[in-house]
Design a protein around this motif. Sequence first.
Motif, PDB file in Angstrom:
ATOM      1  N   SER A 182       0.850  -1.188   0.000  1.00 41.97           N
ATOM      2  CA  SER A 182       0.000   0.000   0.000  1.00 41.97           C
ATOM      3  C   SER A 182       0.883   1.235   0.000  1.00 41.97           C
ATOM      4  O   SER A 182       2.030   1.201   0.463  1.00 41.97           O
ATOM      5  CB  SER A 182      -0.932  -0.003   1.216  1.00 41.97           C
ATOM      6  N   PHE A 183       0.335   2.316  -0.531  1.00 43.74           N
ATOM      7  CA  PHE A 183       1.057   3.579  -0.594  1.00 43.74           C
ATOM      8  C   PHE A 183       0.286   4.619   0.221  1.00 43.74           C
ATOM      9  O   PHE A 183      -0.929   4.771   0.044  1.00 43.74           O
ATOM     10  CB  PHE A 183       1.189   4.051  -2.043  1.00 43.74           C
ATOM     11  N   PRO A 184       0.979   5.337   1.107  1.00 51.43           N
ATOM     12  CA  PRO A 184       0.284   6.367   1.903  1.00 51.43           C
ATOM     13  C   PRO A 184      -0.211   7.509   1.031  1.00 51.43           C
ATOM     14  O   PRO A 184       0.392   7.843   0.008  1.00 51.43           O
ATOM     15  CB  PRO A 184       1.375   6.842   2.880  1.00 51.43           C
ATOM     16  N   ARG A 185      -1.340   8.113   1.446  1.00 52.19           N
ATOM     17  CA  ARG A 185      -1.891   9.268   0.751  1.00 52.19           C
ATOM     18  C   ARG A 185      -2.273  10.316   1.778  1.00 52.19           C
ATOM     19  O   ARG A 185      -2.878   9.997   2.812  1.00 52.19           O
ATOM     20  CB  ARG A 185      -3.123   8.876  -0.078  1.00 52.19           C
ATOM     21  N   ALA A 186      -1.908  11.556   1.509  1.00 50.13           N
ATOM     22  CA  ALA A 186      -2.216  12.644   2.436  1.00 50.13           C
ATOM     23  C   ALA A 186      -3.726  12.864   2.508  1.00 50.13           C
ATOM     24  O   ALA A 186      -4.397  13.023   1.482  1.00 50.13           O
ATOM     25  CB  ALA A 186      -1.523  13.929   1.986  1.00 50.13           C
ATOM     26  N   GLY A 187      -4.260  12.818   3.724  1.00 46.62           N
ATOM     27  CA  GLY A 187      -5.674  13.100   3.922  1.00 46.62           C
ATOM     28  C   GLY A 187      -6.610  12.039   3.421  1.00 46.62           C
ATOM     29  O   GLY A 187      -7.809  12.291   3.253  1.00 46.62           O
ATOM     30  N   ALA A 188      -6.098  10.845   3.136  1.00 44.96           N
ATOM     31  CA  ALA A 188      -6.936   9.756   2.630  1.00 44.96           C
ATOM     32  C   ALA A 188      -6.357   8.426   3.096  1.00 44.96           C
ATOM     33  O   ALA A 188      -5.183   8.342   3.470  1.00 44.96           O
ATOM     34  CB  ALA A 188      -6.996   9.797   1.103  1.00 44.96           C
TER      35      ALA A 188
END
Length: 258
Positions: A12-18
């Motif tokens: 998984s890849f982190p996403r800002a605000g999601a």
Amino acid sequence: MAYLEIANLNKSFPRAGAPPLEVLADLSTAVDEGALLSILGPSGCGKSTLLNIINGLDDATRGSVTLAGTRVTTQTRSNVKISVVFQQPRLLAWLTVRQNVALPLKEMGLQKDEIAFRTDRYLRLVGLEEFAEYFPLQLSGGMQQRVSLARGLAIEPDLLLADEPFSALDEFSARRLRQEFVRIWAETGKTILFVTHNIREAVFLSTRVLMITTRPASVHLEVDVDVPHMRHPDDDTLFALEKQITREFLQMEGEAVA
């Protein structure tokens, strides 16, 4: 023990605000040495991400990749020599065909005689020895991709990762290169992972087809292709298998939409 083992791989890849973007979900498979495995899936499903993890360019979020007995991470890459052939040839326009193939060999620090020997050998293998002094822009797209393949093979990898290398070509050129690709695989005995979203291509090339789902990708189907090489593109057995896999693919996509 299999040459390549992928066990419960998650990415998984982190996403800002999601929430994190889930790309791979508990994906597991095993590949024998010398196999030609096609990884088939819809565009954007995570096939290239999977290759990056196998190549030690990215880390899994959970799960593992073990190659020739070594667990692969960005910090502990296997001793297995890996080469990648991409969708675009990625040749340097100001270098000749010979110089493009020789470039990674120079970076490896090989002697001049060995560089010349390998460059000639692999240009001959892909049928371009007469074009060694040409520049890439003087060649057709199919010929450029053959130069890219020669460059990938010249380092004499144990494992070749091919990331949709024929998808940008017209069907006539792609069909001819598929036949060449199988011949080269048979002559070199390399283990190959071939990423594609073309079902006909996957069936024609492979000893086994691994179909993965839409994102987050997991294994939907694994099929052995029990047809001897060299194959003919219009073989009835291959066509029947292509129809079977197409039905499975459409069913998988229908379930994803539902």
